[in-house]
Design an enzyme around this catalytic site. Structure first.
Site, PDB file in Angstrom:
ATOM      1  N   HIS A 122      -3.584 -13.682  -4.676  1.00 57.03           N
ATOM      2  CA  HIS A 122      -2.893 -12.536  -4.649  1.00 57.03           C
ATOM      3  C   HIS A 122      -1.341 -12.639  -3.926  1.00 57.03           C
ATOM      4  CE1 HIS A 122      -4.059 -12.573  -0.404  1.00 57.03           C
ATOM      5  NE2 HIS A 122      -3.173 -11.524  -0.159  1.00 57.03           N
TER       6      HIS A 122
HETATM    7  C1  UD1 Z   1      -0.257  -7.145   1.203  1.00 55.54           C
HETATM    8  C2  UD1 Z   1       0.513  -7.937   2.199  1.00 55.54           C
HETATM    9  C3  UD1 Z   1      -0.125  -9.104   2.159  1.00 55.54           C
HETATM   10  C4  UD1 Z   1      -1.680  -9.279   2.468  1.00 55.54           C
HETATM   11  C5  UD1 Z   1      -2.223  -8.464   1.321  1.00 55.54           C
HETATM   12  C6  UD1 Z   1      -4.116  -8.362   1.726  1.00 55.54           C
HETATM   13  C7  UD1 Z   1       2.704  -7.247   2.524  1.00 55.54           C
HETATM   14  C8  UD1 Z   1       4.120  -7.623   2.140  1.00 55.54           C
HETATM   15  N1  UD1 Z   1       1.810  -7.968   1.936  1.00 55.54           N
HETATM   16  O1  UD1 Z   1      -0.255  -7.825  -0.064  1.00 55.54           O
HETATM   17  O2  UD1 Z   1       0.533  -9.891   3.209  1.00 55.54           O
HETATM   18  O3  UD1 Z   1      -2.020 -10.761   2.276  1.00 55.54           O
HETATM   19  O4  UD1 Z   1      -1.876  -7.098   1.269  1.00 55.54           O
HETATM   20  O5  UD1 Z   1      -4.449  -7.998   0.608  1.00 55.54           O
HETATM   21  O6  UD1 Z   1       2.361  -6.390   3.407  1.00 55.54           O
HETATM   22  N2  UD1 Z   1      -2.599  -2.196  -5.062  1.00 55.54           N
HETATM   23  C9  UD1 Z   1      -3.343  -1.344  -5.795  1.00 55.54           C
HETATM   24  N3  UD1 Z   1      -4.288  -0.821  -5.068  1.00 55.54           N
HETATM   25  C10 UD1 Z   1      -4.404  -1.096  -3.924  1.00 55.54           C
HETATM   26  C11 UD1 Z   1      -3.485  -2.021  -3.301  1.00 55.54           C
HETATM   27  C12 UD1 Z   1      -2.345  -2.495  -3.942  1.00 55.54           C
HETATM   28  O7  UD1 Z   1      -3.341  -0.970  -6.949  1.00 55.54           O
HETATM   29  O8  UD1 Z   1      -5.226  -0.532  -2.942  1.00 55.54           O
HETATM   30  C13 UD1 Z   1      -1.336  -2.500  -6.220  1.00 55.54           C
HETATM   31  C14 UD1 Z   1      -0.080  -1.716  -5.968  1.00 55.54           C
HETATM   32  O9  UD1 Z   1       0.245  -1.465  -7.220  1.00 55.54           O
HETATM   33  C15 UD1 Z   1       0.848  -2.434  -5.229  1.00 55.54           C
HETATM   34  C16 UD1 Z   1       0.572  -4.186  -5.603  1.00 55.54           C
HETATM   35  O10 UD1 Z   1      -1.044  -3.877  -5.569  1.00 55.54           O
HETATM   36  O11 UD1 Z   1       2.123  -2.246  -5.802  1.00 55.54           O
HETATM   37  C17 UD1 Z   1       0.780  -4.849  -4.363  1.00 55.54           C
HETATM   38  O12 UD1 Z   1       0.278  -4.300  -2.957  1.00 55.54           O
HETATM   39  P1  UD1 Z   1       1.022  -4.374  -1.840  1.00 55.54           P
HETATM   40  O13 UD1 Z   1       0.435  -3.789  -0.529  1.00 55.54           O
HETATM   41  O14 UD1 Z   1       2.538  -4.431  -1.788  1.00 55.54           O
HETATM   42  O15 UD1 Z   1       0.899  -5.894  -1.271  1.00 55.54           O
HETATM   43  P2  UD1 Z   1      -0.562  -7.070  -1.685  1.00 55.54           P
HETATM   44  O16 UD1 Z   1      -0.235  -7.963  -2.614  1.00 55.54           O
HETATM   45  O17 UD1 Z   1      -1.485  -6.089  -1.379  1.00 55.54           O
HETATM   46  N1  UDP Z   2     -12.459  -9.836   0.974  1.00 54.08           N
HETATM   47  C1  UDP Z   2     -13.386  -8.793   0.464  1.00 54.08           C
HETATM   48  N2  UDP Z   2     -13.532  -8.394  -0.838  1.00 54.08           N
HETATM   49  C2  UDP Z   2     -12.765  -9.324  -2.012  1.00 54.08           C
HETATM   50  C3  UDP Z   2     -11.922 -10.263  -1.562  1.00 54.08           C
HETATM   51  C4  UDP Z   2     -11.475 -10.638   0.040  1.00 54.08           C
HETATM   52  O1  UDP Z   2     -13.855  -8.123   1.483  1.00 54.08           O
HETATM   53  O2  UDP Z   2     -13.132  -9.036  -2.954  1.00 54.08           O
HETATM   54  C5  UDP Z   2     -12.139  -9.811   2.284  1.00 54.08           C
HETATM   55  C6  UDP Z   2     -12.233 -11.256   2.709  1.00 54.08           C
HETATM   56  O3  UDP Z   2     -13.713 -11.295   3.099  1.00 54.08           O
HETATM   57  C7  UDP Z   2     -11.311 -11.361   4.050  1.00 54.08           C
HETATM   58  C8  UDP Z   2     -10.067 -10.230   3.632  1.00 54.08           C
HETATM   59  O4  UDP Z   2     -10.740  -9.480   2.460  1.00 54.08           O
HETATM   60  O5  UDP Z   2     -11.896 -10.808   5.188  1.00 54.08           O
HETATM   61  C9  UDP Z   2      -9.085 -11.155   2.833  1.00 54.08           C
HETATM   62  O6  UDP Z   2      -8.097 -10.107   2.542  1.00 54.08           O
HETATM   63  P1  UDP Z   2      -6.921 -10.838   1.381  1.00 54.08           P
HETATM   64  O7  UDP Z   2      -7.341 -12.086   1.075  1.00 54.08           O
HETATM   65  O8  UDP Z   2      -6.683  -9.747   0.726  1.00 54.08           O
HETATM   66  O9  UDP Z   2      -5.458 -10.825   2.431  1.00 54.08           O
HETATM   67  P2  UDP Z   2      -5.166 -12.056   3.459  1.00 54.08           P
HETATM   68  O10 UDP Z   2      -5.934 -12.517   4.445  1.00 54.08           O
HETATM   69  O11 UDP Z   2      -4.473 -13.085   2.646  1.00 54.08           O
HETATM   70  O12 UDP Z   2      -3.997 -11.297   4.167  1.00 54.08           O
END
Ligand code: UD1
Ligand code: UDP
Length: 373
Positions: free
Chosen positions: A221
């Site tokens: 992601h």
């Molecule tokens: C965010 C964090 C990243 C973290 C990740 C965990 C920032 C800059 N990034 O990245 O550090 O590793 O969360 O997963 O804060 N979206 C949905 N549904 C959701 C969430 C997101 O549809 O529940 C879609 C939205 O369209 C959004 C895109 O995903 O535009 C990205 O979401 P965003 O929260 O900006 O960044 P992440 O890639 O989730």
């Molecule tokens: N995780 C989850 N379901 C999934 C993928 C990840 O519960 O399908 C959990 C995982 O166990 C971990 C956390 O999400 O605790 C990691 O989050 P993510 O990879 O979104 O973000 P990051 O750690 O890179 O910020």
């Protein structure tokens, strides 16, 4: 006994909910006054609500519904959070704001508290900042996370570093020693608290017709990977090669951002890679603990793989979790097919005898002790 101080937990994404959960639950158990602000950065059921149910967490007092416009407009996202969080903090007047990790939410929570404190001479309000998972550095300033974590660290009064390595990084950056506390990482608390349930109760392996050690697990992601068509396509090609080489199914719970970008770039998931919705924590822990190998660009997943003693290949050019590489649990493979395939072959043969560097699962207790002292 001193008056217990009110804490404000500010979170918005899946990993923040998961990694703050041991501290929040400890506050509930010890009757420490607290409230939660959920910025709404993550909002889909499988990225948000599911964790409140599984972890039996109370609903946040404030839900802000501030969604990002990723893949762009980071400033707009962060700015809207500052405006809304400030109103709540002025009303609630917590002793300390607790943020975790490196998201826009963590950055906005820390900065808002700091901004309020700078008006102390007029308002009489001073709010401390606690940063959980302090001192991590990838030294890649193009990652939004690197800026977020760096600034959160430099705004914090309490810096909870997972290991001595992060403590040293913070000391080198000029942070006073007495502000830094080496506590371990709350992910170990989470893994310890939920592994048994994941093993005994979760049936995801049956549902997907999988057996222990006969599949690989993939998550992706990171913005720098999936928002670039070239890099994303390269990673998919690598995964296809690994699939052909191992002949094992690759389970891929697809992050919402990744779904969006797969669609945008019209990229196809290769045969043998089983794409599923993101799963809950217990299902995910089960998938991790029984996988032959984990391929990921996630920070939390690198830590969990290391904690669960499952070899990991990181699909990035750097990691802010170098401990995982040093103990032999992880290889940072880059994003080219050659590098990823080479690393996967090596890690498929790895001996699972490393020592977990992230602590003993009592991180939340240490953090609460410091905050209540
Ligand atoms: C965010 C964090 C990243 C973290 C990740 C965990 C920032 C800059 N990034 O990245 O550090 O590793 O969360 O997963 O804060 N979206 C949905 N549904 C959701 C969430 C997101 O549809 O529940 C879609 C939205 O369209 C959004 C895109 O995903 O535009 C990205 O979401 P965003 O929260 O900006 O960044 P992440 O890639 O989730
Ligand atoms: N995780 C989850 N379901 C999934 C993928 C990840 O519960 O399908 C959990 C995982 O166990 C971990 C956390 O999400 O605790 C990691 O989050 P993510 O990879 O979104 O973000 P990051 O750690 O890179 O910020």
């Amino acid at each position: 006994m001193p008056k217990k101080r009110k804490l404000a937990f500010i979170f918005g994404t899946r990993p923040e909910i998961i990694k703050l959960s041991p501290i929040i639950k400890l506050c509930q158990k010890k009757n420490i006054p607290f409230f939660c602000i959920h910025t709404g950065q993550h909002y889909s059921y499988t990225m948000d609500e599911i964790f409140f149910k599984e972890l039996d967490l109370c609903s946040p007092r404030y839900k802000l519904h501030i969604r990002s416009k990723a893949p762009y407009m980071q400033g707009d996202h962060t700015g809207r959070m500052l405006i809304e969080i400030e109103k709540i903090l002025l009303k609630e007047e917590p002793y300390c704001v607790v943020v975790q990790g490196d998201t826009n939410t963590a950055f906005a929570g820390a900065l808002t508290a700091e901004k309020i404190s700078t008006t102390e001479s007029y308002t009489g309000r001073y709010i401390k900042v606690a940063h959980v998972e302090a001192g991590l550095r990838s030294y890649d300033r193009l990652m939004p996370e690197e800026t977020n974590r760096f600034i959160a660290d430099h705004l914090a009064d309490f810096l909870f570093a997972p290991t001595a390595k992060e403590k040293n990084i913070l000391l080198r950056e000029g942070i006073p020693k007495s502000w830094i506390h080496v506590t371990g990482n709350t992910i170990v608390d989470v893994v310890k608290q939920h592994s048994l349930a994941a093993r005994q109760k979760m049936t995801i392996l049956n549902k997907l017709s999988l057996q222990k050690d006969s599949y690989l697990l993939l998550t992706l992601h990171r913005q720098e990977n999936v928002d670039s068509k070239k890099i994303f396509a390269n990673i998919i090609r690598s995964i296809e090669k690994i699939r052909k080489k191992t002949n094992l199914p690759i389970i891929f719970p697809v992050h919402k951002r990744t779904t969006k970008m797969l669609d945008k770039f019209s990229l196809k998931i290769p045969d043998g890679v089983i794409a599923i919705e993101p799963v809950g924590l217990l299902d995910f822990l089960r998938l991790e603990m029984d996988a032959k190998l984990i391929l990921t660009d996630s920070g939390g997943v690198q830590e969990e793989a290391c904690t669960l003693k499952v070899p990991c290949v990181t699909l990035r050019n750097n990691t802010e979790r170098p401990e995982t590489v040093e103990v032999g649990a992880n290889i940072v493979a880059g994003t080219t097919p050659q590098g990823i395939l080479k690393a996967a072959k090596k890690m498929l043969k790895a001996k699972r005898n490393w020592k977990n560097p992230f602590g003993d699962g009592k991180t939340a207790e240490r953090i609460i002790k410091v905050l209540m002292q």
